[in-house]
Write an enzyme that holds these catalytic residues in place. Structure first.
Site, PDB file in Angstrom:
ATOM      1  N   SER A   1       0.526  -0.867  -0.446  1.00 56.20           N
ATOM      2  CA  SER A   1      -0.135   0.075  -0.505  1.00 56.20           C
ATOM      3  C   SER A   1       0.617   1.016   0.292  1.00 56.20           C
ATOM      4  O   SER A   1       1.746   0.926   0.776  1.00 56.20           O
ATOM      5  CB  SER A   1      -1.192   0.085   1.154  1.00 56.20           C
ATOM      6  OG  SER A   1      -1.436   1.493   1.236  1.00 56.20           O
TER       7      SER A   1
ATOM      8  N   HIS B   1      -7.062  -3.327   4.245  1.00 55.89           N
ATOM      9  CA  HIS B   1      -7.119  -2.039   4.479  1.00 55.89           C
ATOM     10  C   HIS B   1      -7.617  -1.191   3.703  1.00 55.89           C
ATOM     11  O   HIS B   1      -7.855   0.029   3.913  1.00 55.89           O
ATOM     12  CB  HIS B   1      -5.566  -2.127   3.822  1.00 55.89           C
ATOM     13  CG  HIS B   1      -4.580  -0.435   3.472  1.00 55.89           C
ATOM     14  ND1 HIS B   1      -4.988  -0.700   2.586  1.00 55.89           N
ATOM     15  CD2 HIS B   1      -3.732  -0.099   4.104  1.00 55.89           C
ATOM     16  CE1 HIS B   1      -4.366   1.018   1.841  1.00 55.89           C
ATOM     17  NE2 HIS B   1      -3.850   1.076   3.410  1.00 55.89           N
TER      18      HIS B   1
END
Length: 619
Positions: A288, A346
């Protein structure tokens, strides 16, 4: 490494001279008791070797800080090599010297002044667990040829391969190169469309001067040191499977494939099992941070076999973002599939965080503020609610084009790439109410019906008034909803960890989300400590105090938006979920009665604590 008598000291010393790095002979670090035991013809056991291995590990960590070194050590078992490698952040290259028993025995008999007699050789061969991750060298070659062969492996081949040079692949390549890793780059060759992509990319960036570019899979794979470590940065889905099949004919047992895309966690587990049947290791990694994060330091969520992860950990931990204590925002998540699951959650939290900010901007607009004024208001929120998404929203609000705010020119139809959808499916499959993720996803789906929305607004047009709200009330409603969103996301990971026996460390997950990733925030910093003590956020006393201070304004904000006909699906869902979760007696008794009425599904009674099931003839 290798059994006694294969020539480790001779080759190690010669290699040290060739590479201009220090050389250390493990025999010099044996305690006196070990030397005496072997001199008396007794083989060492694991307990005998333990302190010796620790001493060599300390030596390795010390030398690593100075640059590098060569250490000669028998390292006969896998767990010995794990002890030797523990805490060494840089990549370790094992060189395994191999020879027939008779040849080694002759050499031991010929050498002088060594404490290990030849009658112990068989015990070493019996103990030996050949490593899967080593350069293997035949000792029947002359020493100079052996050294040259090792030098060719170490100097002409790269440490790591990157397959796929899209946006993320390019950024990760540059990150690896900036951290002094020698890498191989591959991008497919498509005539007149994608030609010499890897070569042009290398030439465009000075930090890639030592990288090797390829558009041929066979030569790409051959350019990487064994065991090969190849990271796939291609589109999730069938493309991953096609790439795996293209690579397999060129791989060897012990090689490692790494999927760094947003793959479905179930498919990752299937691929891991398939590759294991062929002797290939597989690591599923959530990454990420977007393009900027991949270049300067992303948050990395790897999963797979722990010992396989340890092999690639030096690469990931070097390129990861650093937390406030300068530790890498990378941690071993758990068995295969767990890394991509955590990345999926997430992204689900990210969906809801983005939707909440979008709702806040709309409310502040309805209160009479233009984008610049909204940006200034949000800027003031950073003092107590800082986050990456808040920061980029401020930048977006201030961006102008030809005298007008660019935001006014962007079509209000939001896309998605699948992770929010998967997270919604997962929360339903696990029976966990991560309702803000689902609500945010459905808000995107609803936005896509632009033509219907335009038509229906005309059909159902009303004269709604502006909401009677203060900016402070909106801020507190936003903070309240963010706590609920994070609680639901963490709860989803908790339930998956229990269901799949992943044993995920939630505090560590929060820690690696404090920098590099899209959902980094001050709230995430708080969660690192909170989740050390309690995986149920809403039971934490600090969170209880926060909720008590915010819930009244959250109710007011949602109520005013409903009256003003301002759609705030995630803000609304946050307060509805909270009310449901904090109501001891729910309406579910009516549901159970209805189910029993039409389907004889039975029910439990509150006046019977045995758990017995009841059925009633309701007519």
């Amino acid at each position: 490494m290798g059994v006694s008598g294969v020539g480790k000291s001779t080759i190690g010393a010669m290699l040290s001279e060739a590479l201009k790095i220090p050389f250390f002979d493990g025999d010099d670090y044996h305690p006196t008791a070990n030397v005496e035991k072997m001199t008396n013809g007794q083989p060492l056991n694991d307990d005998d070797r333990y302190d010796w291995l620790l001493a060599l590990n300390t030596l390795a960590q010390t030398q690593e800080k100075r640059n590098s070194c060569i250490i000669v050590c028998s390292a006969l078992k896998e767990n010995y090599r794990e002890i030797l490698s523990n805490g060494v952040a840089s990549p370790i290259q094992w060189i395994h010297l191999v020879g027939a028993f008779e040849l080694v025995l002759d050499r031991i008999d010929a050498r002088q002044n060594h404490f290990m007699p030849s009658n112990l050789l068989k015990s070493q061969f019996d103990t030996l667990e050949p490593p899967a991750n080593a350069i293997e060298i035949d000792i029947s070659l002359p020493p100079k040829e052996i050294v040259q062969q090792i030098m060719n492996e170490l100097t002409s081949k790269t440490e790591f391969g990157l397959f796929g040079l899209g946006v993320m692949g390019k950024s990760l390549s540059r990150n690896l190169a900036n951290n002094n890793f020698k890498i191989s780059l591959y991008n497919r060759h498509v005539p007149n469309t994608e030609e010499n992509v890897a070569l042009h990319f290398k030439n465009a960036h000075p930090e890639l001067s030592n990288a090797l570019p390829f558009d041929n899979i066979e030569t790409f794979v051959a350019s990487i040191q064994t065991p090969r470590k190849i990271m796939l940065m291609v589109n999730a889905g069938k493309t991953i499977d096609y790439v795996i099949e293209d690579l397999l004919p060129h791989l060897e047992v012990g090689d490692i494939l790494i999927d760094g895309g947003n793959s479905n966690y179930k498919k990752t587990k299937q691929r891991s099992e398939y590759l294991a049947s062929k002797g290939i290791h597989f690591i599923g990694v959530g990454v990420s941070g977007g393009e900027e994060g991949a270049l300067n330091g992303p948050s990395i969520m790897p999963s797979g076999l722990k010992k396989t992860y340890n092999t690639v950990a030096p690469f990931f931990e070097a390129i990861a973002a650093k937390d406030k204590n300068q530790l890498p925002c990378c941690t071993y998540i758990g068995p295969e599939g767990s890394g991509h699951f955590v990345k999926m959650v997430h992204n689900g939290i990210e969906y809801a965080e983005m939707q909440l900010l979008a709702e806040v901007v709309v409310i502040l607009k309805e209160l009479g503020n233009n984008p610049d004024e909204i940006a200034t208001l949000l800027e003031s929120w950073k003092v107590s609610a800082s986050s990456y998404l808040l920061e980029i929203t401020i930048d977006i609000l201030r961006k102008k084009e030809e005298g007008d705010w660019l935001l006014h020119k962007i079509m209000d139809k939001a896309g998605n790439k699948g992770t929010g959808n998967w997270a919604t499916i997962a929360t339903a499959e696990l029976g966990t109410p991560s309702s803000l993720i689902a609500t945010a996803l459905f808000a995107r789906y609803t936005s896509f019906y632009k033509e219907d929305r335009v038509r229906f607004q005309k059909l159902y047009e009303t004269e709604a008034s502006a909401p009677k709200l203060s900016v402070d009330e909106v801020f507190k409603a936003y903070q309240f909803a963010r706590i609920i969103n994070h609680f639901q996301g963490i709860k989803l990971i908790t339930e998956a960890s229990k269901s799949f026996d992943w044993y995920i460390n939630l505090s560590e997950v929060a820690r690696i989300w404090t920098n590099g990733c899209i959902i980094r925030s001050a709230l995430m910093e708080d969660l690192v400590e909170i989740l050390k003590d309690d995986d149920t956020m809403l039971a934490n006393q600090y969170i209880v105090q926060q909720i008590d201070a915010l819930k009244s304004e959250a109710r007011t904000t949602v109520a005013q938006c409903v009256l003003a006909e301002i759609p705030v699906p995630c803000l609304s869902e946050a307060i509805n979920f909270f009310h449901s979760l904090t109501t001891a007696k729910s309406s579910a008794n009516i549901i159970q009665a209805q189910r029993d009425y039409f389907g004889a599904h039975t029910y439990q009674r509150v006046d019977d604590t045995t758990g017995k099931m009841y059925h009633t003839n309701w007519k």
